[in-house]
Design a protein around this motif. Structure first.
Motif, short mmCIF file in Angstrom:
data_model
loop_
_atom_site.label_atom_id
_atom_site.label_comp_id
_atom_site.label_asym_id
_atom_site.label_seq_id
_atom_site.Cartn_x
_atom_site.Cartn_y
_atom_site.Cartn_z
N PRO A 1 61.52 24.83 38.51
CA PRO A 1 61.21 24.71 39.81
C PRO A 1 61.49 25.72 40.51
O PRO A 1 62.37 26.72 40.64
CB PRO A 1 62.70 23.67 39.87
N ALA A 2 60.85 25.92 41.34
CA ALA A 2 60.73 27.40 43.07
C ALA A 2 61.93 27.11 44.05
O ALA A 2 61.85 25.97 44.00
CB ALA A 2 59.57 26.37 44.05
N GLY A 3 62.26 28.52 44.04
CA GLY A 3 63.70 27.85 44.58
C GLY A 3 64.71 27.93 44.29
O GLY A 3 66.28 28.09 44.53
N HIS A 4 64.75 27.60 42.69
CA HIS A 4 65.63 27.60 41.56
C HIS A 4 66.43 28.39 41.04
O HIS A 4 65.75 29.98 41.28
CB HIS A 4 65.97 26.52 40.54
N THR A 5 67.56 28.43 40.99
CA THR A 5 68.06 30.24 40.65
C THR A 5 67.86 29.66 38.93
O THR A 5 68.09 28.92 38.41
CB THR A 5 69.48 30.28 41.00
N THR A 6 67.09 31.08 37.85
CA THR A 6 66.74 30.79 36.72
C THR A 6 66.90 31.94 36.34
O THR A 6 67.28 32.94 36.95
CB THR A 6 65.24 30.71 36.97
N VAL A 7 68.06 30.97 35.04
CA VAL A 7 68.39 32.55 34.12
C VAL A 7 67.48 32.40 32.29
O VAL A 7 67.90 31.17 32.49
CB VAL A 7 69.60 31.76 33.80
N GLU B 1 74.77 35.56 43.55
CA GLU B 1 73.54 35.41 42.57
C GLU B 1 72.97 34.49 42.11
O GLU B 1 71.93 34.63 41.59
CB GLU B 1 72.96 36.66 42.42
N PHE B 2 74.46 33.85 40.55
CA PHE B 2 73.88 32.75 40.01
C PHE B 2 74.16 31.78 41.09
O PHE B 2 73.52 30.58 39.65
CB PHE B 2 74.18 33.24 39.15
N ASP B 3 73.70 31.37 41.37
CA ASP B 3 74.49 30.08 42.55
C ASP B 3 73.75 28.63 42.22
O ASP B 3 72.55 29.45 42.44
CB ASP B 3 74.67 30.10 43.63
N PRO B 4 73.89 27.61 41.34
CA PRO B 4 74.97 26.71 40.96
C PRO B 4 76.15 27.30 40.47
O PRO B 4 77.31 26.57 39.33
CB PRO B 4 74.69 25.96 41.11
N GLU C 1 69.89 24.27 41.55
CA GLU C 1 69.19 24.33 42.68
C GLU C 1 70.58 24.89 43.39
O GLU C 1 71.77 24.83 43.59
CB GLU C 1 69.48 23.06 43.67
N PRO C 2 70.71 25.95 44.16
CA PRO C 2 71.46 26.63 45.27
C PRO C 2 72.16 25.59 46.00
O PRO C 2 71.84 25.24 46.73
CB PRO C 2 70.92 27.91 45.24
N LEU C 3 73.78 25.83 45.55
CA LEU C 3 74.43 25.19 46.65
C LEU C 3 74.67 25.97 47.74
O LEU C 3 74.66 24.95 48.87
CB LEU C 3 75.78 24.67 45.75
N GLY C 4 75.19 26.66 48.29
CA GLY C 4 75.09 27.60 49.19
C GLY C 4 75.96 27.77 50.16
O GLY C 4 76.47 27.78 51.44
N GLU C 5 77.01 27.90 49.09
CA GLU C 5 78.61 27.57 49.83
C GLU C 5 79.22 28.85 49.58
O GLU C 5 78.80 29.34 48.28
CB GLU C 5 79.35 26.10 49.38
N ARG D 1 79.37 21.01 44.92
CA ARG D 1 79.30 21.05 45.97
C ARG D 1 81.30 20.83 46.54
O ARG D 1 81.39 20.21 46.28
CB ARG D 1 78.19 20.07 46.68
N SER D 2 81.30 21.27 48.31
CA SER D 2 82.68 21.12 48.53
C SER D 2 82.96 19.81 48.08
O SER D 2 84.05 19.30 48.33
CB SER D 2 82.26 21.54 49.84
N ALA D 3 81.86 18.85 48.45
CA ALA D 3 82.16 17.17 49.02
C ALA D 3 82.69 17.11 47.15
O ALA D 3 83.53 15.68 47.45
CB ALA D 3 81.06 16.33 49.20
N ASP D 4 82.25 17.75 46.41
CA ASP D 4 81.94 16.77 44.76
C ASP D 4 83.61 17.64 43.98
O ASP D 4 84.18 17.18 43.04
CB ASP D 4 80.92 16.78 44.08
N LYS D 5 83.74 18.86 44.67
CA LYS D 5 85.04 18.76 44.34
C LYS D 5 86.10 18.43 44.05
O LYS D 5 87.26 18.23 43.72
CB LYS D 5 85.72 20.35 44.76
N SER D 6 86.45 17.30 44.98
CA SER D 6 87.76 16.40 44.88
C SER D 6 87.36 14.95 44.49
O SER D 6 87.76 14.36 44.44
CB SER D 6 88.04 15.60 46.12
N THR D 7 86.59 15.23 43.65
CA THR D 7 85.70 13.88 42.49
C THR D 7 87.13 13.73 41.46
O THR D 7 87.51 15.07 40.85
CB THR D 7 84.56 14.70 41.96
N PRO D 8 87.35 12.35 40.51
CA PRO D 8 88.25 12.38 39.24
C PRO D 8 87.59 13.24 38.24
O PRO D 8 86.19 13.72 38.25
CB PRO D 8 88.37 10.74 39.56
#
Length: 285
Positions: A197-203, A33-36, A249-253, A129-136
């Motif tokens: 922003p609409a659609g963002h998780t906001t805390v 629920e707090f994604d990202p 912005e939620p990653l949804g992963e 994001r899954s694509a960025d988890k392998s970033t240095p």
């Protein structure tokens, strides 16, 4: 206006190492629920007596996300296996991208340890994001004077823009996905109407003082989580107050985590453990 989904209050304090008395306002173990965002620890304010012994957290790993440390009072020292190192003072921010694996240590600075004093800080974990988890791995050493200050309408206070955008001002931190981090000083008796922003998780985290958020009272250290629909929130400050506002912005992963590793599958967690044991996350020199 975004509706408040829930307010988190009365979180008990616990110790991380021997240097950080924290209240964990949320963590990834509770779902997405707090994604990202994955975790937020509020440390202090706590008064430390002078000492000759190091206080903090010894060498430990991370993989798959970023840690963001915002220091308000005290001094911290950091070292990591990517070569990043530095000492943080009040207002400074350390943004560490663990990416495909890093080990680091966090301690009170030598000078702060010797003289003692008050420590107050926030540590936020931001998912990748899954694509960025392998970033240095990467380390951003951000100083207080790098962050723009923006006056809030109607004299309500000031926003320090750490990441993202507030009005025409852009934060100094580089992020992998759309995130806003606003550190706000609010004046007593004023109302701040914020566009988010609409659609963002906001805390929103109330850090000091007393505020009313969308007509709901909050005090230090409490957290409001908002529904993702809507594009504004209202903060009325009863006293001079400080709040931290996060939107992302939620990653949804899928989020699969174990301790300091947050990946997308259990197999990736096992691989992270193997990488650590094989020394692929590096070592401190």
């Amino acid at each position: 206006m975004k509706k408040i989904k829930r307010i988190i209050r009365d979180v008990p304090q616990h110790w991380v190492g021997d240097g950080f008395p924290v209240r964990s306002l949320f963590s990834y173990g509770g779902g997405n629920e707090f994604d990202p965002f994955l975790l937020l620890d509020y440390a202090g304010p706590h008064e430390f007596s002078p000492s000759n012994s190091k206080r903090g957290v010894e060498v430990h790993p991370h993989k798959g996300f970023e840690t963001v440390t915002i220091l308000y009072r005290g001094e911290l020292a950091h070292r990591d296996s990517s070569g990043g190192s530095g000492s943080l003072g009040p207002g400074d921010v350390q943004w560490m991208t663990a990416g495909n694996g890093i080990v680091h240590e966090e301690y009170h600075s030598e000078e702060f340890t010797r003289r003692g004093g008050t420590l107050e800080m926030v540590q936020l974990w931001v998912n990748l994001r899954s694509a960025d988890k392998s970033t240095p791995p990467k380390y951003q050493d951000l100083r207080d004077n790098q962050f723009p200050r923006v006056k809030i309408d109607d004299g309500a206070g000031t926003a320090r823009v750490i990441a993202g955008q507030f009005g025409d001002a852009h934060g100094a931190a580089a992020t992998f996905s759309p995130i806003n981090v606003w550190d706000m000083q609010l004046k007593a008796g004023k109302r701040a109407n914020l566009k988010v922003p609409a659609g963002h998780t906001t805390v929103l985290i109330a850090q000091s003082g007393s505020v009313s958020v969308n007509e709901s009272p909050m005090k230090a250290v409490e957290l409001a989580l908002f529904d993702r629909d809507g594009n504004s929130i209202s903060i009325e400050s009863e006293t001079d107050s400080r709040v931290l506002v996060l939107t992302g912005e939620p990653l949804g992963e899928p989020v699969v985590g174990q301790g300091p590793f947050v990946m997308n599958s259990r197999e990736e967690i096992y691989n992270a453990m193997e990488d650590l044991q094989a020394g692929k996350m590096g070592r401190l020199k």
